[in-house]
Scaffold this motif. Structure first.
Motif, PDB file in Angstrom:
ATOM      1  N   ILE A 146       0.749  -1.343   0.365  1.00  0.00           N
ATOM      2  CA  ILE A 146      -0.195  -0.560  -0.007  1.00  0.00           C
ATOM      3  C   ILE A 146       1.124   1.157  -0.400  1.00  0.00           C
ATOM      4  CG2 ILE A 146      -1.483   1.349   1.118  1.00  0.00           C
ATOM      5  CD1 ILE A 146      -3.002  -1.661   2.136  1.00  0.00           C
ATOM      6  N   TYR A 147       2.229   1.533   0.781  1.00  0.00           N
ATOM      7  CA  TYR A 147       2.557   2.581   1.314  1.00  0.00           C
ATOM      8  C   TYR A 147       4.523   1.648   0.372  1.00  0.00           C
ATOM      9  CZ  TYR A 147      -1.042   3.395   3.791  1.00  0.00           C
ATOM     10  OH  TYR A 147      -2.703   3.813   3.975  1.00  0.00           O
ATOM     11  N   PRO A 148       4.969   2.587  -0.947  1.00  0.00           N
ATOM     12  CA  PRO A 148       5.939   1.175  -1.127  1.00  0.00           C
ATOM     13  C   PRO A 148       7.421   2.157  -0.328  1.00  0.00           C
ATOM     14  CG  PRO A 148       4.148   1.287  -3.551  1.00  0.00           C
ATOM     15  CD  PRO A 148       4.456   2.240  -1.756  1.00  0.00           C
ATOM     16  N   GLY A 149       8.454   1.635   0.110  1.00  0.00           N
ATOM     17  CA  GLY A 149       9.305   2.281   0.710  1.00  0.00           C
ATOM     18  C   GLY A 149       8.758   2.783   2.230  1.00  0.00           C
ATOM     19  N   TYR A 150       7.185   2.744   2.449  1.00  0.00           N
ATOM     20  CA  TYR A 150       6.903   2.657   3.975  1.00  0.00           C
ATOM     21  C   TYR A 150       7.065   4.389   4.391  1.00  0.00           C
ATOM     22  CZ  TYR A 150       7.352  -2.660   4.753  1.00  0.00           C
ATOM     23  OH  TYR A 150       7.871  -3.500   3.724  1.00  0.00           O
ATOM     24  N   LYS A 151       7.164   5.230   3.863  1.00  0.00           N
ATOM     25  CA  LYS A 151       7.205   6.924   3.419  1.00  0.00           C
ATOM     26  C   LYS A 151       6.287   7.070   3.139  1.00  0.00           C
ATOM     27  CE  LYS A 151      12.494   6.544   2.937  1.00  0.00           C
ATOM     28  NZ  LYS A 151      13.747   6.748   1.794  1.00  0.00           N
ATOM     29  N   LYS A 162       4.778  11.185  10.069  1.00  0.00           N
ATOM     30  CA  LYS A 162       4.542   9.984   9.817  1.00  0.00           C
ATOM     31  C   LYS A 162       5.478   8.473   9.828  1.00  0.00           C
ATOM     32  CE  LYS A 162      -0.816  12.071   9.178  1.00  0.00           C
ATOM     33  NZ  LYS A 162      -1.359  12.182   7.600  1.00  0.00           N
ATOM     34  N   THR A 163       6.232   8.920   9.009  1.00  0.00           N
ATOM     35  CA  THR A 163       7.376   8.320   8.356  1.00  0.00           C
ATOM     36  C   THR A 163       8.026   7.704   9.156  1.00  0.00           C
ATOM     37  OG1 THR A 163       7.258   9.000   6.030  1.00  0.00           O
ATOM     38  CG2 THR A 163       9.059   7.984   7.308  1.00  0.00           C
ATOM     39  N   VAL A 164       8.429   7.968  10.579  1.00  0.00           N
ATOM     40  CA  VAL A 164       8.947   7.815  11.420  1.00  0.00           C
ATOM     41  C   VAL A 164       8.104   7.004  12.394  1.00  0.00           C
ATOM     42  CG1 VAL A 164      10.026   8.946  13.676  1.00  0.00           C
ATOM     43  CG2 VAL A 164      10.621  10.116  11.989  1.00  0.00           C
ATOM     44  N   PHE A 165       6.664   7.229  12.102  1.00  0.00           N
ATOM     45  CA  PHE A 165       5.910   6.430  13.179  1.00  0.00           C
ATOM     46  C   PHE A 165       5.733   5.343  12.223  1.00  0.00           C
ATOM     47  CE2 PHE A 165       4.480   9.906  15.553  1.00  0.00           C
ATOM     48  CZ  PHE A 165       4.677   9.142  17.433  1.00  0.00           C
ATOM     49  N   THR A 166       5.711   5.370  11.630  1.00  0.00           N
ATOM     50  CA  THR A 166       5.453   4.241  10.288  1.00  0.00           C
ATOM     51  C   THR A 166       7.157   3.190  10.478  1.00  0.00           C
ATOM     52  OG1 THR A 166       4.074   4.670   8.742  1.00  0.00           O
ATOM     53  CG2 THR A 166       4.641   3.115   7.948  1.00  0.00           C
ATOM     54  N   LEU A 167       8.107   3.610  10.665  1.00  0.00           N
ATOM     55  CA  LEU A 167       8.933   3.081  10.508  1.00  0.00           C
ATOM     56  C   LEU A 167       9.597   2.536  11.766  1.00  0.00           C
ATOM     57  CD1 LEU A 167      11.466   4.942   8.664  1.00  0.00           C
ATOM     58  CD2 LEU A 167      10.651   2.968   7.823  1.00  0.00           C
ATOM     59  N   PHE A 168       8.883   2.878  12.828  1.00  0.00           N
ATOM     60  CA  PHE A 168       9.422   2.609  14.320  1.00  0.00           C
ATOM     61  C   PHE A 168       8.357   1.211  14.543  1.00  0.00           C
ATOM     62  CE2 PHE A 168       7.505   2.285  18.395  1.00  0.00           C
ATOM     63  CZ  PHE A 168       8.571   2.783  19.663  1.00  0.00           C
ATOM     64  N   MET A 169       6.877   1.649  14.139  1.00  0.00           N
ATOM     65  CA  MET A 169       5.935  -0.039  14.247  1.00  0.00           C
ATOM     66  C   MET A 169       5.852  -0.468  14.002  1.00  0.00           C
ATOM     67  SD  MET A 169       3.977   1.490  16.508  1.00  0.00           S
ATOM     68  CE  MET A 169       1.682   0.534  15.958  1.00  0.00           C
ATOM     69  N   PHE A 221      -1.326  17.795  -0.853  1.00  0.00           N
ATOM     70  CA  PHE A 221      -0.170  17.593   0.093  1.00  0.00           C
ATOM     71  C   PHE A 221      -0.987  16.690   1.284  1.00  0.00           C
ATOM     72  CE2 PHE A 221      -0.446  21.834  -2.011  1.00  0.00           C
ATOM     73  CZ  PHE A 221       1.161  21.794  -3.070  1.00  0.00           C
ATOM     74  N   VAL A 222       0.776  16.198   2.222  1.00  0.00           N
ATOM     75  CA  VAL A 222       0.547  15.539   2.983  1.00  0.00           C
ATOM     76  C   VAL A 222       1.046  16.385   4.148  1.00  0.00           C
ATOM     77  CG1 VAL A 222       1.054  13.266   4.162  1.00  0.00           C
ATOM     78  CG2 VAL A 222       0.651  13.141   1.483  1.00  0.00           C
TER      79      VAL A 222
END
Length: 240
Positions: free
Chosen positions: A156-161, A187-194, A180-181
């Motif tokens: 769904i989110y390529p590269g998790y970014k 959000k990228t930091v939280f995604t990578l952390f989880m 614009f998001v």
């Protein structure tokens, strides 16, 4: 969702787990449930309202948002936590089955005093016999579910970014518009952390499977009886 009740159910289901299993439940609660409730939900709280496109065309922003973010991170993480934790209920049901059989045996032997029955409810069962298989299978399901969700996130989110700007030309947008998001870096930091914590949980589950397998093999080798693999599997399958 009442995460406190959810944690209470999962903790109860893991009362008969190994030390590694107790570490897993601690990681699940501290680094996944608490982070999700305390921090992540507030970060994604404005994801729909903060998603803006440089057009006033009615419906364009909603269509573009649905195209680039088909499912919310928060809802996907909540679904992941529920599904990953579900196999623990298999162990809980097996433990309840064994305790029910133990109660019946105590009644047949004339030891059905309230004290004896309470002891059956509170005692920790040894992971052996069919319970060993149920426990290992539940761990394998956990690993499969974790890997499946990590792959789903990547799909769904390529590269998790989280992309800062997306270009959308879906109907009813009049042309290709920039959207614009809000807070993409956070959000990228939280995604990578989880996802990192999810990877740690996978390693813990694999370590627990290896620990149980090594312990079972060790017990079989130290057994004075027949120590063949066939007899070990037969013992595991026949014991309730």
């Amino acid at each position: 969702m009442n995460w406190a009740s959810f944690y209470a159910v999962i903790s109860g289901a893991n009362r008969n787990s190994t030390g590694i299993g107790r570490i897993w439940i601690s990681v699940l609660f501290i680094f996944r449930i608490l982070v999700l409730v305390v921090a992540a939900e507030s970060v994604w709280g404005d994801e729909k309202s903060g998603f803006t496109c440089n057009t006033q065309q009615p419906g364009c922003s909603s269509v573009c948002y649905d195209h680039f973010f088909p499912i919310s991170h928060i809802r996907l993480w909540a679904l992941q936590l529920i599904i990953v934790s579900t196999p623990a209920l298999l162990v809980s049901m097996h433990v309840a089955h064994r305790r029910h059989i133990d109660k019946k045996l105590h009644r047949l032997l004339g030891r059905a005093s309230p004290k004896d029955l309470d002891l059956i409810k509170t005692q920790k069962l040894i992971i052996t016999g069919a319970l060993w298989w149920t426990y290992v299978i539940s761990l394998c399901f956990r690993i499969i579910f974790e890997v499946a969700f990590i792959y789903l996130f990547y799909t769904i989110y390529p590269g998790y970014k989280m992309i800062r700007v997306v270009k959308c030309d879906s109907y009813p947008c009049p042309n290709t518009v920039d959207c614009f998001v809000s807070r993409p870096t956070e959000k990228t930091v939280f995604t990578l952390f989880m996802l990192t914590v999810s990877g740690v949980c996978i390693l813990l589950n694999i370590a627990e499977v290896l620990f149980l397998a090594a312990k079972a093999c060790s017990n079989n080798l130290h057994n004075t009886g027949d120590s063949t693999i066939g007899s070990w599997i037969s013992q595991k399958l026949c014991s309730y």
